[in-house]
Design a protein around this motif. Sequence first.
Motif, PDB file in Angstrom:
ATOM      1  N   LEU A   1       0.839  -1.196   0.000  1.00 30.33           N
ATOM      2  CA  LEU A   1       0.000   0.000   0.000  1.00 30.33           C
ATOM      3  C   LEU A   1       0.877   1.250   0.000  1.00 30.33           C
ATOM      4  CD1 LEU A   1      -2.797   1.365   0.296  1.00 30.33           C
ATOM      5  CD2 LEU A   1      -2.609   1.005   2.770  1.00 30.33           C
ATOM      6  N   HIS A   2       0.572   2.169  -0.910  1.00 29.36           N
ATOM      7  CA  HIS A   2       1.279   3.451  -1.020  1.00 29.36           C
ATOM      8  C   HIS A   2       0.245   4.561  -0.802  1.00 29.36           C
ATOM      9  CE1 HIS A   2       4.744   1.401  -3.021  1.00 29.36           C
ATOM     10  NE2 HIS A   2       3.776   0.577  -3.384  1.00 29.36           N
TER      11      HIS A   2
ATOM     12  N   TYR B   1       3.833   9.172   1.190  1.00 26.48           N
ATOM     13  CA  TYR B   1       4.420  10.218   0.365  1.00 26.48           C
ATOM     14  C   TYR B   1       3.747  11.510   0.823  1.00 26.48           C
ATOM     15  CZ  TYR B   1       5.475   6.043  -2.380  1.00 26.48           C
ATOM     16  OH  TYR B   1       5.897   4.787  -2.793  1.00 26.48           O
ATOM     17  N   PHE B   2       4.408  12.223   1.741  1.00 29.33           N
ATOM     18  CA  PHE B   2       3.813  13.408   2.352  1.00 29.33           C
ATOM     19  C   PHE B   2       3.977  14.607   1.426  1.00 29.33           C
ATOM     20  CE2 PHE B   2       5.391  10.641   5.790  1.00 29.33           C
ATOM     21  CZ  PHE B   2       4.171  10.330   6.380  1.00 29.33           C
ATOM     22  N   CYS B   3       2.898  15.392   1.295  1.00 26.18           N
ATOM     23  CA  CYS B   3       2.963  16.543   0.385  1.00 26.18           C
ATOM     24  C   CYS B   3       2.087  17.672   0.919  1.00 26.18           C
ATOM     25  CB  CYS B   3       2.515  16.135  -1.027  1.00 26.18           C
ATOM     26  SG  CYS B   3       0.902  15.325  -1.066  1.00 26.18           S
ATOM     27  N   LYS B   4       2.352  18.859   0.409  1.00 26.94           N
ATOM     28  CA  LYS B   4       1.583  20.036   0.823  1.00 26.94           C
ATOM     29  C   LYS B   4       0.674  20.465  -0.324  1.00 26.94           C
ATOM     30  CE  LYS B   4       2.145  24.945   1.908  1.00 26.94           C
ATOM     31  NZ  LYS B   4       3.094  26.060   2.019  1.00 26.94           N
TER      32      LYS B   4
ATOM     33  N   ASN C   1       1.927  16.496  -7.147  1.00 22.84           N
ATOM     34  CA  ASN C   1       2.229  15.754  -8.370  1.00 22.84           C
ATOM     35  C   ASN C   1       3.584  15.038  -8.301  1.00 22.84           C
ATOM     36  OD1 ASN C   1      -0.129  16.093 -10.085  1.00 22.84           O
ATOM     37  ND2 ASN C   1       0.361  18.272 -10.031  1.00 22.84           N
ATOM     38  N   GLU C   2       4.538  15.642  -7.605  1.00 29.08           N
ATOM     39  CA  GLU C   2       5.830  14.970  -7.425  1.00 29.08           C
ATOM     40  C   GLU C   2       5.650  13.721  -6.557  1.00 29.08           C
ATOM     41  OE1 GLU C   2      10.267  15.559  -5.483  1.00 29.08           O
ATOM     42  OE2 GLU C   2       8.855  17.235  -5.392  1.00 29.08           O
ATOM     43  N   ALA C   3       4.818  13.839  -5.523  1.00 30.65           N
ATOM     44  CA  ALA C   3       4.545  12.697  -4.643  1.00 30.65           C
ATOM     45  C   ALA C   3       3.850  11.577  -5.410  1.00 30.65           C
ATOM     46  CB  ALA C   3       3.685  13.144  -3.463  1.00 30.65           C
ATOM     47  N   VAL C   4       2.856  11.939  -6.224  1.00 35.04           N
ATOM     48  CA  VAL C   4       2.124  10.944  -7.013  1.00 35.04           C
ATOM     49  C   VAL C   4       3.056  10.266  -8.014  1.00 35.04           C
ATOM     50  CG1 VAL C   4       0.281  10.601  -8.712  1.00 35.04           C
ATOM     51  CG2 VAL C   4      -0.116  12.079  -6.728  1.00 35.04           C
ATOM     52  N   LYS C   5       3.892  11.066  -8.684  1.00 35.66           N
ATOM     53  CA  LYS C   5       4.835  10.541  -9.687  1.00 35.66           C
ATOM     54  C   LYS C   5       5.777   9.511  -9.043  1.00 35.66           C
ATOM     55  CE  LYS C   5       8.243  12.252 -13.065  1.00 35.66           C
ATOM     56  NZ  LYS C   5       9.556  11.916 -12.495  1.00 35.66           N
TER      57      LYS C   5
ATOM     58  N   PHE D   1      -3.183   5.090  -2.801  1.00 33.99           N
ATOM     59  CA  PHE D   1      -4.304   5.931  -2.380  1.00 33.99           C
ATOM     60  C   PHE D   1      -3.831   7.378  -2.283  1.00 33.99           C
ATOM     61  CE2 PHE D   1      -6.603   8.239   0.950  1.00 33.99           C
ATOM     62  CZ  PHE D   1      -7.875   8.212   0.398  1.00 33.99           C
ATOM     63  N   ILE D   2      -4.641   8.298  -2.796  1.00 36.49           N
ATOM     64  CA  ILE D   2      -4.319   9.730  -2.763  1.00 36.49           C
ATOM     65  C   ILE D   2      -5.416  10.455  -1.994  1.00 36.49           C
ATOM     66  CG2 ILE D   2      -3.886  11.796  -4.158  1.00 36.49           C
ATOM     67  CD1 ILE D   2      -3.247   9.828  -6.512  1.00 36.49           C
TER      68      ILE D   2
END
Length: 406
Positions: free
Chosen positions: A318-319, A344-347, A377-381, A394-395
């Motif tokens: 799981l990501h 993948y932590f993002c702001k 988008n960097e985290a998703v990539k 999961f996003i």
Amino acid sequence: MTYIDTIDWMFSRLPMYQRQGKIAYKADLENTIRLAKHLKNPEKSLNAIHVAGTNGKGSTSHMLASVLQEAGFKVGLFTSPHLKDFRERIKVNGRLVSKAFVIGFIKRNKAFLEVNKLSFFEMTSGMAFEFFKKQNVDIAVIEVGLGGRLDSTNIITPKVSVITNIGLDHTQFLGNTLKEIAREKAGIIKPQVPVVIGETQEETTPVFKSIAKQNDSTIYFADQLINETYESDLKGSYQQNNIKTVLQTLKILNGVEHYSISKSSIIKGLNNVVKNTGLQGRWQVIQNNPKIICDTAHNKEGLTYVFSQIKKEPHKSLHIVFGVVNDKDVTSILSLLPKKATYYFCKPNVPRGFDEKKLQSIFLSEGYIGKSYSGVNEAVKTAKETANDDDLIFIGGSTFVVAEIF
């Protein structure tokens, strides 16, 4: 002004809760009433369904609109926030309000908006009411922005009021207990207007019953009264609660004036919500191999449902791409999130976005594994590059995180 100029002006000049948070919140209806009077009270001509609640009010509103469209009505739909384009907030039969109308509304009322220092949501509510009146809609489904009693939409007198459920969200405005929040949401109950409560909750039921009684309003608890189950193209397991709320609301509406909604319209409407209304971001599968799912759930109750369903999804690893806004109590939701996952932590790219490094630090201190990324988008990539075909990505965490992937 062009459409882009107009939107830029709205976002920069008007206090906007979506971007700024508490500073933009207005705790009274004075401005809303003043604007309505300036616009010659378009809300008074509308037949409406008013939808409040902590979770599910957006999905419930879109389901209602979809069914009513299938029943042959011209349906206005006012929801918030938008994901990509401001015009998503105001639709008629699934079509976005025109750019020309948005430009014209601001041009005609700009001086008034500036002098009276209206908030973004106050102005948008007035715009929606005027658009629906000019479009001569048969019925408008109006979603509350925040709370109920003091929400800018609360100048309407609907055919039915709907409150989906109560959870601990926006406590800085609505109160710190379920009872206090229920009292604010119950502010949409109007004299002799029936009210549907989506979910029976021990702490909130006495509040709703009391306020309904004061208003001589018949109260219906959908989860107690509806036994049917229907399929929907909105696949989150939590949608079953919303479907019951929709069915009870339609039962009431069927007994009002000229409204007639058949079973076939209900079945078609519930199965074509996305097609009919353009709703996005509710347990939405955006890719397979690896499977990528996004959901806008952002509070304890919503995330509980989402991660319960994630457990049932077949996957090897799981990501989780995760970001929140800065008024979110991260510690209150930590226990809901699985430790057996790579984060993948993002702001999210809004002024209220919570710093990704601070978010990472909170999670790592509790034993979670993950890295921080400067943008969604960097985290998703990175998650896509890391995941294998039989993994699950999961996003979520915030509406604004989901908004950036479309």
